[in-house]
Design an enzyme around this catalytic site. Structure first.
Site, PDB file in Angstrom:
ATOM      1  CB  SER A 155      -4.875   2.257  -0.264  1.00  0.00           C
ATOM      2  OG  SER A 155      -4.032   1.714   0.719  1.00  0.00           O
ATOM      3  CE  LYS A 163       3.772  -2.659   1.955  1.00  0.00           C
ATOM      4  NZ  LYS A 163       2.564  -1.958   2.346  1.00  0.00           N
ATOM      5  CB  THR A 174      -1.014  -0.004   1.139  1.00  0.00           C
ATOM      6  OG1 THR A 174      -0.350  -0.295   2.361  1.00  0.00           O
ATOM      7  CG2 THR A 174      -2.073  -1.037   0.918  1.00  0.00           C
ATOM      8  N   GLY A 211      10.222   2.774  -4.199  1.00  0.00           N
ATOM      9  CA  GLY A 211       9.166   2.138  -3.426  1.00  0.00           C
ATOM     10  C   GLY A 211       7.997   1.808  -4.325  1.00  0.00           C
ATOM     11  CB  CYS A 243      -5.214   4.579   5.034  1.00  0.00           C
ATOM     12  SG  CYS A 243      -5.380   3.382   3.698  1.00  0.00           S
ATOM     13  CB  THR A 291      -1.684   2.797   5.605  1.00  0.00           C
ATOM     14  OG1 THR A 291      -2.034   3.031   4.245  1.00  0.00           O
ATOM     15  CG2 THR A 291      -0.289   3.326   5.875  1.00  0.00           C
TER      16      THR A 291
END
Length: 182
Positions: free
Chosen positions: A131, A40, A7, A52, A166, A169
């Protein structure tokens, strides 16, 4: 099988360098947290570039490999490598189906690369994908504008803020940075 998705990534560049922060959550489908501690973001090309991803994990790994090959071919010129990747990504029948975005940075540039051919350099040297990207982007812009925090601190705090809003996340945050010349 449902796809795994990575994400939120946020990047910040200033006169002292740049930093990318990424959360650790990997989501399976729309409602299952599959992993909490994924990394990530990574340094590429002799630790001179940070990259990323957000989106499908397998797709992002393919894009990392393609981007690294473009960096080698372009002798580390990140902008040229990004444009070449975007052109290939958009025109290749298989690559164009990949569902991911890349955020890449070096000491001179911060770029968002998409599969529809875009290579975007944000005007304010702040970018975010995934997201939770809009939340992290808003927080990073305000922190950069109204504080004296370092790029690393802005990226971390912006992602921390996004993790509180979120559901895709989390607050297992990894930060990579490149320090500028002083």
């Amino acid at each position: 099988m449902e796809e795994l998705h990575g994400t939120t990534i946020v990047g910040v560049k200033n006169s002292e360098g740049c930093a990318l922060a990424g959360d650790g959550q990997v989501t399976l489908g729309n409602n299952t947290i599959f992993k909490h501690g994924a990394v990530k973001i990574r340094k590429l090309y002799n630790n001179n570039i940070i990259a990323g991803f957000a989106g499908s994990v397998a797709d992002a790994m393919t894009l990392f490999e393609k981007f690294e090959a473009k960096l080698e071919k372009q002798k580390g010129n990140m902008v040229k490598a990004a444009v070449e990747l975007a052109k290939e990504w958009r025109s290749d029948k298989i690559l164009r189906r990949l569902e991911a975005l890349l955020l890449v940075a070096n000491k001179e540039h911060l770029l968002i690369i998409s599969g529809t051919g875009e290579v975007i350099e944000p005007d304010d040297e702040v970018g975010a994908i995934g997201s939770g990207g809009p939340y992290a982007l808003g927080a990073a812009r305000m922190l950069k504008k109204h504080t004296d925090l370092s790029a690393r601190e802005v990226a971390y705090e912006a992602l921390k803020s996004a993790s509180e809003i979120c559901v895709y996340t989390n607050d297992n945050i990894t930060v990579e940075e490149l320090k500028g010349e002083k």
